[in-house]
Scaffold this active site. Structure first.
Site, PDB file in Angstrom:
ATOM      1  N   MET A  40       0.812  -1.219   0.000  1.00 47.54           N
ATOM      2  CA  MET A  40       0.000   0.000   0.000  1.00 47.54           C
ATOM      3  C   MET A  40       0.844   1.268   0.000  1.00 47.54           C
ATOM      4  SD  MET A  40      -3.123  -0.850  -0.321  1.00 47.54           S
ATOM      5  CE  MET A  40      -4.015   0.608   0.203  1.00 47.54           C
ATOM      6  N   TYR A  41       2.151   1.146  -0.287  1.00 41.05           N
ATOM      7  CA  TYR A  41       2.951   2.356  -0.450  1.00 41.05           C
ATOM      8  C   TYR A  41       2.280   3.245  -1.501  1.00 41.05           C
ATOM      9  CZ  TYR A  41       6.902  -0.047   1.855  1.00 41.05           C
ATOM     10  OH  TYR A  41       7.705  -0.715   2.734  1.00 41.05           O
ATOM     11  N   GLY A  43      -0.667   4.662  -1.006  1.00 39.10           N
ATOM     12  CA  GLY A  43      -2.063   4.791  -0.634  1.00 39.10           C
ATOM     13  C   GLY A  43      -3.023   3.984  -1.477  1.00 39.10           C
ATOM     14  N   HIS A 440     -11.270  23.285 -31.332  1.00 36.23           N
ATOM     15  CA  HIS A 440     -12.156  22.437 -32.133  1.00 36.23           C
ATOM     16  C   HIS A 440     -11.329  21.366 -32.835  1.00 36.23           C
ATOM     17  CE1 HIS A 440     -15.534  21.485 -34.822  1.00 36.23           C
ATOM     18  NE2 HIS A 440     -14.628  21.436 -35.795  1.00 36.23           N
TER      19      HIS A 440
END
Length: 459
Positions: A40-41, A43, A440
């Site tokens: 989980m480094y 987050g 565009h």
């Protein structure tokens, strides 16, 4: 005596915490950052949530009818894993290279207002800090019904399901459930979405709901409202979902069941009481508008403080706390205006500000500008890329010409909504948006035509 004494301790690698740790460390102050899982480094966002799921959504949308579903899904998951591994390593290096930051693996538990013990196996480490930031996030909420099946997944575990389910039942009609329903339908699964509520997408306008529902059903998703799931059990070769739907009880068979019924904070094991930190009835940490807890030197950022569960809110939490630690201390959650969100369907659904129901009860003189994407002649980009589903809708205060809210259900919605949100924050009028010069072909230029069609809100 503490084993480590630092200026700032950050518990958890979420967006807010890691950003704050880097900023404080680069100021020359000492920082300890604790994370209990090396996977989980960086987050949740980069490892199990925003980034990997949107990578899978993108891969699913690219699959053609002639592409083998299982092979395509297998390759998509491999691509997802390669991406998260790269991002995880990069996030770790960004902090590991800062001399004043100490990165620590282990589970944190408060032992006092300024003290935390970190456990990793049989190892123990005591940390004393002047200021502490809790950034531990949330995890998928457990189902409230009986589960006796190995075929039940949450939004994290289903990302590595193998094989790709031919039949998938999703319990939960919120935005997470919708994203996974659309994604797995595009990968080739037959998806049934069970929503406990009697109203589909209750926070969205009915014309928007109709457009979203039409898209999902066109892609093969069956939506069942008012479904009260009682249990999930295994049969010989499938899961059996028992649900009360209206006056009858039905059984649905599936190769897999995804439970998407919200998220809960992971505060139970922190021993917050030892630090004088309070939680609410759901377990979220109670904070003031400066993100301070009941212990004024302890802050809570990200999902764990019970605020909107978006990565960009966690990033703003970091700004607020940094202002408390290093600035004038004036920044707060009350400063947040016109915060948008996006549900990553294909095309995405994005909204900011009021919906139609809120506008009707606001007491303001409201006009509405709305068009189906397929009917916007000045917006050829959807036709170029072959995705013309959706609509664009803007609510305007007729007296001030200011935008009150907008829904963009279209290709590039996640970008267009940011422009509209900025206009709302800066007081740019609907007429200025209508008459501005846009590139565009782009999606932004739809504003020229849509806003020119504003009519009084009736009915």
């Amino acid at each position: 005596m503490a084993d480590i004494d630092v200026d700032v301790l950050v518990i958890g690698w979420g967006k807010g915490g890691k950003t704050l740790a880097g900023a404080v460390g680069k100021q020359g102050r000492t920082v300890a950052l604790v994370e209990q899982s090396a996977s989980m480094y960086g987050g949740s966002c980069i490892n199990v949530a925003c980034v990997p799921t949107k990578d899978l959504v993108h891969s699913a949308a690219r699959r053609r009818a002639e592409d083998d579903p299982q092979a395509w899904f297998t390759d998509a998951v491999a691509g997802r894993d390669a991406l998260t591994e790269k991002l995880r390593a990069r996030n770790h290096a960004m902090l590991a290279d800062v001399e004043t930051i100490t990165l620590i693996d282990g589970r944190a538990e408060f032992t006092g207002p300024h003290d935390v013990e970190v456990t990793a196996g049989t190892d123990r480490l005591s940390i004393h800090a002047q200021s502490i930031v809790v950034n531990i996030g949330t995890v998928p909420a457990a189902p409230m019904f009986d589960v006796e099946s190995a075929r039940v997944f949450d939004s994290t575990t289903i990302q590595h399901i193998d094989p790709l389910p031919e039949r998938l039942v999703i319990v939960g009609g919120g935005y997470v459930g919708l994203e996974f329903a659309a994604m797995f339908a595009s990968f080739g699964s037959r998806v049934t979405l069970l929503d406990h509520g009697g109203t589909f997408l209750k926070n969205e306008d009915r014309d928007v709901v109709d457009a979203v529902r039409s898209l999902l059903e066109e892609s093969g998703v069956q939506i069942i409202l008012g479904a009260d799931v009682r249990s999930v059990r295994d049969s010989v070769d499938s899961a059996v979902v028992e649900a009360a739907i209206g006056d009858e009880t039905r059984e649905l068979t599936a190769d897999a069941v995804l439970v998407a019924v919200g998220r809960r904070p992971v505060t139970d094991d922190l021993n917050l009481g030892a630090a004088g930190v309070e939680v609410d009835e759901r377990g979220f940490i109670v904070v003031d508008d400066g993100l301070r807890t009941a212990a004024e030197h302890i802050f809570a950022v990200g999902d764990v403080n019970g605020g909107p569960q978006f990565t960009y809110i966690s990033l703003d939490d970091n700004r607020i706390v940094m202002d408390q630690l290093s600035g004038a201390g004036r920044r707060s959650t009350a400063d947040r205006v016109a915060v948008p969100y996006t549900v990553f369907l294909t095309p995405p659904l994005a909204r900011v500000g009021m919906n139609e129901a809120e506008a009707r009860t606001s007491g303001q003189n409201v006009v509405v500008a709305a068009k189906a994407v397929a009917d916007i002649a000045a917006m050829p980009r959807p036709k170029i890329v072959g995705e013309t589903h959706g609509l664009i809708k803007v609510l305007i205060d007729a007296d001030t010409d200011l935008v009150l809210g907008a829904t963009v259900f279209s290709i590039d919605a996640q970008e267009v909504i940011n422009l509209i949100a900025l206009a709302m924050r800066q007081g740019v009028t609907a007429s200025e948006l209508r008459d501005s010069i846009w590139t565009h072909p782009s999606s932004t230029e739809a504003l020229n035509e849509v806003l020119a069609a504003a009519q009084p809100l009736t009915g």
